[in-house]
Write a protein that holds these residues in place. Sequence first.
Motif, PDB file in Angstrom:
ATOM      1  N   VAL A 285     -27.749  34.690  91.270  1.00  0.00           N
ATOM      2  CA  VAL A 285     -26.780  35.044  92.306  1.00  0.00           C
ATOM      3  C   VAL A 285     -25.989  36.249  91.804  1.00  0.00           C
ATOM      4  O   VAL A 285     -25.434  36.214  90.693  1.00  0.00           O
ATOM      5  N   ALA A 301     -25.049  35.143  88.004  1.00  0.00           N
ATOM      6  CA  ALA A 301     -25.150  33.829  87.372  1.00  0.00           C
ATOM      7  C   ALA A 301     -26.510  33.236  87.712  1.00  0.00           C
ATOM      8  O   ALA A 301     -27.071  33.519  88.775  1.00  0.00           O
ATOM      9  N   PRO A 303     -27.865  29.660  88.458  1.00  0.00           N
ATOM     10  CA  PRO A 303     -27.348  28.316  88.725  1.00  0.00           C
ATOM     11  C   PRO A 303     -27.830  27.301  87.692  1.00  0.00           C
ATOM     12  O   PRO A 303     -29.000  27.270  87.322  1.00  0.00           O
ATOM     13  N   VAL A 343     -15.797  31.749  94.671  1.00  0.00           N
ATOM     14  CA  VAL A 343     -17.075  31.342  94.102  1.00  0.00           C
ATOM     15  C   VAL A 343     -16.898  29.934  93.531  1.00  0.00           C
ATOM     16  O   VAL A 343     -15.929  29.678  92.808  1.00  0.00           O
ATOM     17  N   GLU A 346     -18.560  25.794  89.364  1.00  0.00           N
ATOM     18  CA  GLU A 346     -19.759  25.552  88.560  1.00  0.00           C
ATOM     19  C   GLU A 346     -20.620  26.798  88.471  1.00  0.00           C
ATOM     20  O   GLU A 346     -21.149  27.138  87.406  1.00  0.00           O
ATOM     21  N   LEU A 347     -20.748  27.515  89.591  1.00  0.00           N
ATOM     22  CA  LEU A 347     -21.530  28.750  89.584  1.00  0.00           C
ATOM     23  C   LEU A 347     -20.799  29.840  88.801  1.00  0.00           C
ATOM     24  O   LEU A 347     -21.404  30.564  88.002  1.00  0.00           O
TER      25      LEU A 347
END
Length: 386
Positions: A285, A301, A303, A343, A346-347
């Motif tokens: 991403v 990132a 995931p 955002v 976690e991401l």
Amino acid sequence: MAASRLYLDNNATTPLRLSVRAAMLAAFDLVGNASSIHSEGRAARALIEEARRNVAALTGAKAKNVIFTSGGTEAANLALTPHVHVADERRPFARLLVSATEHPCVLSGYRFASDQVTLLPVTSSGVIDLHALDHALAAGERCTVAVQAANNETGVLQPIRAIADKVHARGSVLICDAVQAAGKVRLDMDELGADMLLLSAHKFGGPKGAGALVLGSDRLHIADPLLKGGGQERGFRAGTENVAAIAGFGQAAQDATGWAVEAACLKDLRDGLEVAVRHGAPDMVVFGRDADRLPNTLNFAVPGVPAETLLMALDLDGIAASSGSACSSGKLKSSHVLAAMQVPAELASGAIRLSLGWASTWQDVEEFENRFAGVAGKLRKVKSAA
């Protein structure tokens, strides 16, 4: 033989340009204090004034309105005061409006009272919410507004001209952190409309420890300088000047006038890096992808892969990258920039920044692709085992 390392953290700092190194070495041979009137002092003064003209030329400002500092952080701390006089208007500014994605030196370096500060939200693309800016300015108070030209983590560019028009229509002033933008996009103070620019030499091939606050008008005066003493820098910043660092800064600014050609090359290289990452991690991403961005910056990132895991894997494979701002690296704390862009945490915790510079080449991109393929394979095994 061990593979050479790939340096992809130019937003943290760039390698010193060879021309800058030469200028600094020549300056080290000058013994004089630039405030002295003898020949040795005048020689040092001449180097400083040449550098001042070069920085002015890069920004479209008058040379006398370039105030040398130790870097962008000091420039921000100097500028972010309510006690800025505009022409004959000497009332302190009532409020500071700051975009939520600013560099920490702006978010915590101001000299306003905390209850005088308003954070302005950004969109999911990282661009300032212009409606929120309109609402904040509509209160009718004289404001200082601080907005980055380019974000240091995502590379997202802000519409500085549009912001400046709104700010000036309300009798307020705009401070623009141009630290990451210098040498990568056009910086003309008349076109931007900013009242002050913050610069730092080491972000575009100059030395660490040299920066500037650039004023866009003779009508501006900072009434409470941070450093008081001998009156150097027109009284804005006392202290004996670092002649060698300033000379290097000036040379870097002169070199940066050719930014357009270099920027086009950097964009191609940046896009090549994205392709390389996507080959190894198709689910990557990219943050800020829907906005205009610096040509050299890729923030992404994968995931399920924490930034710490990926950074360590890259470093072991000889690749220097970052999890975001160098002022936060080593701590690996969550990014306030990505949080402001909404955002998911976690991401965002997996965000990696790759940033190119003047010394970057296609060979670097190709070598990165080769190495990242192996790194990605290891990460897939880690993810499948989790």
